[in-house]
Design an enzyme around this catalytic site. Structure first.
Site, PDB file in Angstrom:
ATOM      1  N   ALA A 261      29.151   6.784 -12.375  1.00  0.00           N
ATOM      2  CA  ALA A 261      29.153   6.178 -13.702  1.00  0.00           C
ATOM      3  C   ALA A 261      28.268   4.941 -13.645  1.00  0.00           C
ATOM      4  O   ALA A 261      28.006   4.412 -12.567  1.00  0.00           O
ATOM      5  CB  ALA A 261      30.572   5.787 -14.081  1.00  0.00           C
TER       6      ALA A 261
ATOM      7  N   GLY B 277      31.228   9.670 -10.434  1.00  0.00           N
ATOM      8  CA  GLY B 277      30.983  10.515 -11.595  1.00  0.00           C
ATOM      9  C   GLY B 277      29.893  11.550 -11.335  1.00  0.00           C
ATOM     10  O   GLY B 277      29.887  12.617 -11.956  1.00  0.00           O
TER      11      GLY B 277
ATOM     12  N   GLU C 190      31.567  14.291  -9.732  1.00  0.00           N
ATOM     13  CA  GLU C 190      32.476  14.881 -10.726  1.00  0.00           C
ATOM     14  C   GLU C 190      31.712  15.776 -11.710  1.00  0.00           C
ATOM     15  O   GLU C 190      32.225  16.805 -12.151  1.00  0.00           O
ATOM     16  CB  GLU C 190      33.231  13.773 -11.461  1.00  0.00           C
ATOM     17  CG  GLU C 190      34.226  13.069 -10.540  1.00  0.00           C
ATOM     18  CD  GLU C 190      34.891  11.878 -11.185  1.00  0.00           C
ATOM     19  OE1 GLU C 190      34.173  10.889 -11.477  1.00  0.00           O
ATOM     20  OE2 GLU C 190      36.105  11.926 -11.420  1.00  0.00           O
TER      21      GLU C 190
ATOM     22  N   GLU D 182      34.959   5.580  -5.678  1.00  0.00           N
ATOM     23  CA  GLU D 182      35.461   4.683  -6.717  1.00  0.00           C
ATOM     24  C   GLU D 182      36.446   3.656  -6.176  1.00  0.00           C
ATOM     25  O   GLU D 182      36.526   2.527  -6.663  1.00  0.00           O
ATOM     26  CB  GLU D 182      36.133   5.488  -7.836  1.00  0.00           C
ATOM     27  CG  GLU D 182      35.170   6.194  -8.780  1.00  0.00           C
ATOM     28  CD  GLU D 182      34.772   7.590  -8.318  1.00  0.00           C
ATOM     29  OE1 GLU D 182      34.929   7.894  -7.109  1.00  0.00           O
ATOM     30  OE2 GLU D 182      34.295   8.380  -9.152  1.00  0.00           O
TER      31      GLU D 182
HETATM   32  N1  3HC Z   1      25.829   1.842 -11.801  1.00  0.00           N
HETATM   33  C1  3HC Z   1      24.920   0.902 -12.099  1.00  0.00           C
HETATM   34  N2  3HC Z   1      24.009   0.426 -11.211  1.00  0.00           N
HETATM   35  C2  3HC Z   1      24.038   0.943  -9.972  1.00  0.00           C
HETATM   36  C3  3HC Z   1      24.974   1.918  -9.584  1.00  0.00           C
HETATM   37  C4  3HC Z   1      25.894   2.384 -10.570  1.00  0.00           C
HETATM   38  N3  3HC Z   1      26.799   3.333 -10.285  1.00  0.00           N
HETATM   39  N4  3HC Z   1      24.762   2.234  -8.302  1.00  0.00           N
HETATM   40  C5  3HC Z   1      23.737   1.475  -7.888  1.00  0.00           C
HETATM   41  N5  3HC Z   1      23.286   0.688  -8.886  1.00  0.00           N
HETATM   42  C6  3HC Z   1      22.154  -0.243  -8.851  1.00  0.00           C
HETATM   43  C7  3HC Z   1      22.373  -1.367  -7.855  1.00  0.00           C
HETATM   44  O1  3HC Z   1      23.082  -2.437  -8.439  1.00  0.00           O
HETATM   45  C8  3HC Z   1      20.963  -1.735  -7.497  1.00  0.00           C
HETATM   46  O2  3HC Z   1      20.464  -2.544  -8.529  1.00  0.00           O
HETATM   47  P1  3HC Z   1      19.391  -3.704  -8.226  1.00  0.00           P
HETATM   48  O3  3HC Z   1      18.216  -2.997  -7.611  1.00  0.00           O
HETATM   49  O4  3HC Z   1      19.144  -4.295  -9.554  1.00  0.00           O
HETATM   50  O5  3HC Z   1      20.086  -4.635  -7.261  1.00  0.00           O
HETATM   51  C9  3HC Z   1      20.222  -0.405  -7.559  1.00  0.00           C
HETATM   52  O6  3HC Z   1      21.041   0.470  -8.337  1.00  0.00           O
HETATM   53  C10 3HC Z   1      19.995   0.240  -6.213  1.00  0.00           C
HETATM   54  O7  3HC Z   1      21.226   0.272  -5.512  1.00  0.00           O
HETATM   55  P2  3HC Z   1      21.325  -0.070  -3.961  1.00  0.00           P
HETATM   56  O8  3HC Z   1      20.580  -1.322  -3.682  1.00  0.00           O
HETATM   57  O9  3HC Z   1      22.758  -0.018  -3.609  1.00  0.00           O
HETATM   58  O10 3HC Z   1      20.506   1.134  -3.335  1.00  0.00           O
HETATM   59  P3  3HC Z   1      20.811   1.983  -2.033  1.00  0.00           P
HETATM   60  O11 3HC Z   1      19.732   2.979  -1.963  1.00  0.00           O
HETATM   61  O12 3HC Z   1      21.056   1.071  -0.890  1.00  0.00           O
HETATM   62  O13 3HC Z   1      22.204   2.732  -2.306  1.00  0.00           O
HETATM   63  C11 3HC Z   1      23.821   4.049  -3.514  1.00  0.00           C
HETATM   64  C12 3HC Z   1      22.315   3.702  -3.292  1.00  0.00           C
HETATM   65  C13 3HC Z   1      24.383   4.690  -2.246  1.00  0.00           C
HETATM   66  C14 3HC Z   1      23.885   5.015  -4.659  1.00  0.00           C
HETATM   67  C15 3HC Z   1      24.590   2.755  -3.805  1.00  0.00           C
HETATM   68  O14 3HC Z   1      23.933   2.056  -4.839  1.00  0.00           O
HETATM   69  C16 3HC Z   1      26.011   2.959  -4.249  1.00  0.00           C
HETATM   70  O15 3HC Z   1      26.878   3.140  -3.420  1.00  0.00           O
HETATM   71  N6  3HC Z   1      26.252   2.912  -5.575  1.00  0.00           N
HETATM   72  C17 3HC Z   1      27.587   2.965  -6.126  1.00  0.00           C
HETATM   73  C18 3HC Z   1      28.144   4.359  -6.082  1.00  0.00           C
HETATM   74  C19 3HC Z   1      29.490   4.390  -6.720  1.00  0.00           C
HETATM   75  O16 3HC Z   1      30.367   3.596  -6.398  1.00  0.00           O
HETATM   76  N7  3HC Z   1      29.690   5.329  -7.643  1.00  0.00           N
HETATM   77  C20 3HC Z   1      30.924   5.408  -8.349  1.00  0.00           C
HETATM   78  C21 3HC Z   1      30.803   4.641  -9.614  1.00  0.00           C
HETATM   79  S1  3HC Z   1      32.323   4.545 -10.529  1.00  0.00           S
HETATM   80  C22 3HC Z   1      32.470   6.065 -11.234  1.00  0.00           C
HETATM   81  O17 3HC Z   1      31.668   6.909 -11.025  1.00  0.00           O
HETATM   82  C23 3HC Z   1      33.654   6.238 -12.132  1.00  0.00           C
HETATM   83  C24 3HC Z   1      33.832   7.682 -12.527  1.00  0.00           C
HETATM   84  O18 3HC Z   1      34.770   8.264 -11.675  1.00  0.00           O
HETATM   85  C25 3HC Z   1      34.331   7.812 -13.922  1.00  0.00           C
END
Ligand code: 3HC
Length: 692
Positions: free
Chosen positions: A66, A105, A108, A128
């Protein structure tokens, strides 16, 4: 090719409709991405030429989850559920084509597709929990239907990223396709599905695994018990477990309702807000306003470390682990041998636990050279001094380094207390001098304070940050001031803890309050662990503090079996009647009328001055942003992640409340509680630290 919107397009390749998403950096499920999925799948369904649909992403990754930045804002566009229903109910097979990471997401969405293919380097996970959340788009109901309850609770409470091969074995991925050929592989797979007339497999209808787990509540009971310590204080792991339980015990649609309800609770709560703050803070901390990303850096191929004690040894291990050769210098052969033997022993212990092979141990040790000659550091690109805290000795060493070490190298000190500007006066190249403040044990603790002195050059700063990343640290750039950021704030808490035990609390009261707040241990238990005699000597002891008295009695902490607490043979702490008496005597001698002190006062007295000190640090420009201070305290001092760090916690409590309390304490107890000008200003303007 038909553009669906600004982030999605549909191409027809023979019988296959390929819906491509392109929303950098990580194809997060923002409103436009959800729209592209919803409308793109619909367009493919409506197109009679299309017999199967591939969902694929451009850029470095499949959907990574998400869009975290959207949480807390008013929803717009189709919901994720709408987009998922469009996929799952499609009358044509939909295939997710995964590269990079399918997370949260993203996975998912993939789980609503009828089939999933991935390249071998891809990873899938539901992380998450690390944002204080649970998979809120059906993940907790679909995952156990593929992998079973046991594996599912493990995955959702840890948030592990599982490699594609393991996903294939578990059944999360149906087929692996050749690396670099995802598109072709996915289209070929889609054609195969059509040719073989394979059914439209819906994960929601797979009930074998969850039915097999039904009637086995011990799966969850055992898991909770085994992880109680790890999950202490966090809401999200427990909520995740409850969702998997619901998947096992309830029909799919009812399970979804449980998931929805618990997700809503988490996403609107303070823990998730704190953990999302930390997610962004960890990424912000690397960004330095006046040291742009393209600042030239100095290649670091060889590191010198001065001092083979606990700190020097731990520091060296970081570089050895990263494959960088280290020369370690001591003044005496015996100390050098001991230091090197300790490093070896540490590695051997890790090998015994199965986390390193003997081969790895030897490879690392082969990168280490010991010497008694400072001259052997001549070729080092980075030298880190880690001798004990004495300004004269450090200046002497830096003077020598200036003559010995090649020009262009970085000359760093690991001091945690001394003025680095003064150390820099010992060299003719002050621009090369910087503080690299590691935290003990230096090979384990994630935090590195990179301390910028007055004259430190930008390439030296940029290189220090880069090398920190390389050795797996999280680095915060801070300025020179007593204690830098971390210890300067710690001093506030220590002062109040000491005052509180004289005024009426006992060490175990203070410790309990801070432990319950979420710290791994309180300040007195911490002192006992570290040893009360750090910096104490019998000759100089005047018996004027409780700590000195305890040391004189040989109560020097855990290692002597007693300190602020009494310890049994298993190192379990018990409140000590001896210490209680010493404290009462001390208070009486100082004419203090002891009173009952509430837990709330203990917490506010310990924590609010920390927030206030953080504000002073910001005011003086010694930290770049409030969230950097949070990073320091979370990674260096065990501040609970789910409270987001001291500055975020201040915002959560309300800065007006913090200020009012500081003023009340100031009126009662004096200027230890004098509010900082920044705190006053933020409150007057109705702002938060986060808005700075
Ligand atoms: N939403 C918004 N921005 C995001 C994001 C997300 N889910 N994931 C990453 N970003 C942004 C980061 O803030 C970063 O922004 P910046 O360049 O402005 O600082 C940019 O994307 C690149 O991210 P990373 O520096 O972390 O890049 P990496 O290549 O090192 O890692 C990744 C990539 C493994 C995808 C890592 O970003 C990550 O773990 N992201 C989060 C994944 C996550 O937790 N997903 C679950 C979200 S909650 C959800 O999905 C709820 C659902 O169940 C309803």
């Amino acid at each position: 090719m038909t553009a669906i919107n600004e982030v999605g397009d549909l191409t027809i390749e023979g019988d296959v409709g390929v819906l491509t998403l392109n929303s950098p950096p990580v194809n997060a499920l923002s409103a436009p991405v959800r729209t592209a999925i919803n409308d793109g799948i619909k367009a493919a369904i409506d197109n009679p030429a299309v017999k199967a649909i591939v969902l694929i992403c451009d850029g470095k990754t499949f959907i990574a989850g998400a869009d975290i930045t959207e949480f807390g804002k008013a929803p717009s566009g189709p919901s994720l559920f709408d987009a998922q229903a469009m996929i799952e109910n499609a009358p044509k097979p939909v295939i997710a084509a995964i590269h990079g990471t399918a997370l949260g997401g993203g996975l998912e969405v993939a789980l609503t597709c009828h089939y999933r293919v991935a390249v071998p380097s891809a990873k899938c996970g539901l992380p998450e929990v690390n944002l204080g959340l649970l998979p809120g788009a059906g993940g907790t109901q679909r995952l156990p239907r593929i992998v079973g309850a046991q594996k599912a609770v493990e995955m959702v409470t840890v948030g592990t990223h599982v490699g594609a091969k393991a996903c294939k074995e578990m059944g999360l991925v149906d087929e692996l396709v050749e690396e670099g050929k995802l598109r072709e592989g996915a289209i070929a797979f889609a054609n195969k599905i059509v040719a073989e007339k394979r059914p439209l497999k819906k994960v929601r209808d797979l009930n074998d695994k969850v039915e097999a787990d039904r009637g086995h509540p011990e799966i969850f009971a055992n898991f909770r018990k085994a992880n109680a310590r790890k999950f202490r204080g966090f809401l999200a792991p427990e909520y995740n477990i409850q969702c998997i339980e619901a998947a096992v015990n309830l029909p799919f649609d009812d399970g979804i309702k449980v998931e929805q309800k618990l997700f809503r609770e988490l996403v609107t709560g303070t823990q998730s807000a704190a953990q999302r703050h930390v997610f962004f803070a960890e990424r912000q901390v690397w960004k330095l306003p006046d040291v742009p990303a393209d600042t030239p850096t100095i290649p670091v191929a060889r590191v010198g470390v001065i001092g083979a004690g606990t700190m020097g040894g731990g520091i060296s291990m970081n570089f050895l682990n990263a494959g960088i050769p280290v020369t370690i210098v001591e003044t005496k052969q015996e100390a050098l041998d001991r230091g090197i033997a300790t490093i070896r022993k540490n590695y051997e212990n890790t090998a015994k636990k199965g986390r390193l092979t003997q081969d790895d141990v030897e490879k690392r040790m082969a990168l280490l050279t010991g010497t008694l000659a400072l001259e052997d550091l001549a070729d080092s690109d980075l030298v880190i001094e880690a001798v004990f805290e004495n300004m004269e000795i450090k200046k002497d060493i830096f003077g020598k380094l200036d003559r010995i070490v090649k020009q262009g190298a970085i000359l760093a000190t690991n001091t945690s207390a001394l003025n680095i500007d003064e150390i820099a006066t010992a060299v003719k190249r002050p621009e090369a001098v910087i503080g690299l403040h590691f935290f003990s044990p230096a090979n384990v603790m994630r935090l590195l304070e990179v301390v910028r002195a007055d004259k430190t050059s930008k390439p030296v700063i940029a290189t220090s940050m880069q090398i920190a990343k390389k050795i797996g640290k999280i680095a915060a750039l801070v300025g020179v001031c007593p204690g830098f950021v971390g210890n300067r704030i710690l001093a506030q808490r220590q002062r109040e803890a000491q005052k509180l035990i004289l005024e009426g609390a006992m060490p175990w009261d203070v410790d309990r309050v801070l432990y319950d707040f979420g710290f791994p241990m309180g300040p007195f238990a911490m002192s006992d662990l570290a040893g009360l005699d750090i910096g104490w000597s019998k000759e100089k002891s005047t018996g004027s503090t409780i700590r000195e008295v305890l040391c004189e009695m040989d109560r020097r902490g855990q290692k002597t079996g007693s300190g602020f607490y009494d310890y049994d043979e298993n190192r379990n702490a018990k409140p000590s009647p001896v210490v209680e008496k010493i404290i009462l005597d001390f208070a009486a001698k100082q004419g203090i009328n002891r009173r009952t002190i509430s837990d709330q006062e203990i917490l506010e007295r310990c924590v609010y001055p920390m927030i206030n000190e953080g504000a002073k640090i910001l005011e003086e420009g010694k930290a770049i942003r409030a969230s950097d201070i949070d990073i320091v305290w979370i990674n260096g001092y065990g501040w609970p992640v789910y409270r987001g760090g001291p500055m975020f916690y201040g915002d959560t409590v309300g800065l007006d409340k913090v200020l009012a309390k500081m003023k009340e304490f100031q009126a009662q107890m004096g200027d230890d509680f004098k509010p900082s000008a920044l705190l006053e200003k933020l409150v007057a303007e109705g702002k938060k630290f986060q808005s700075l």
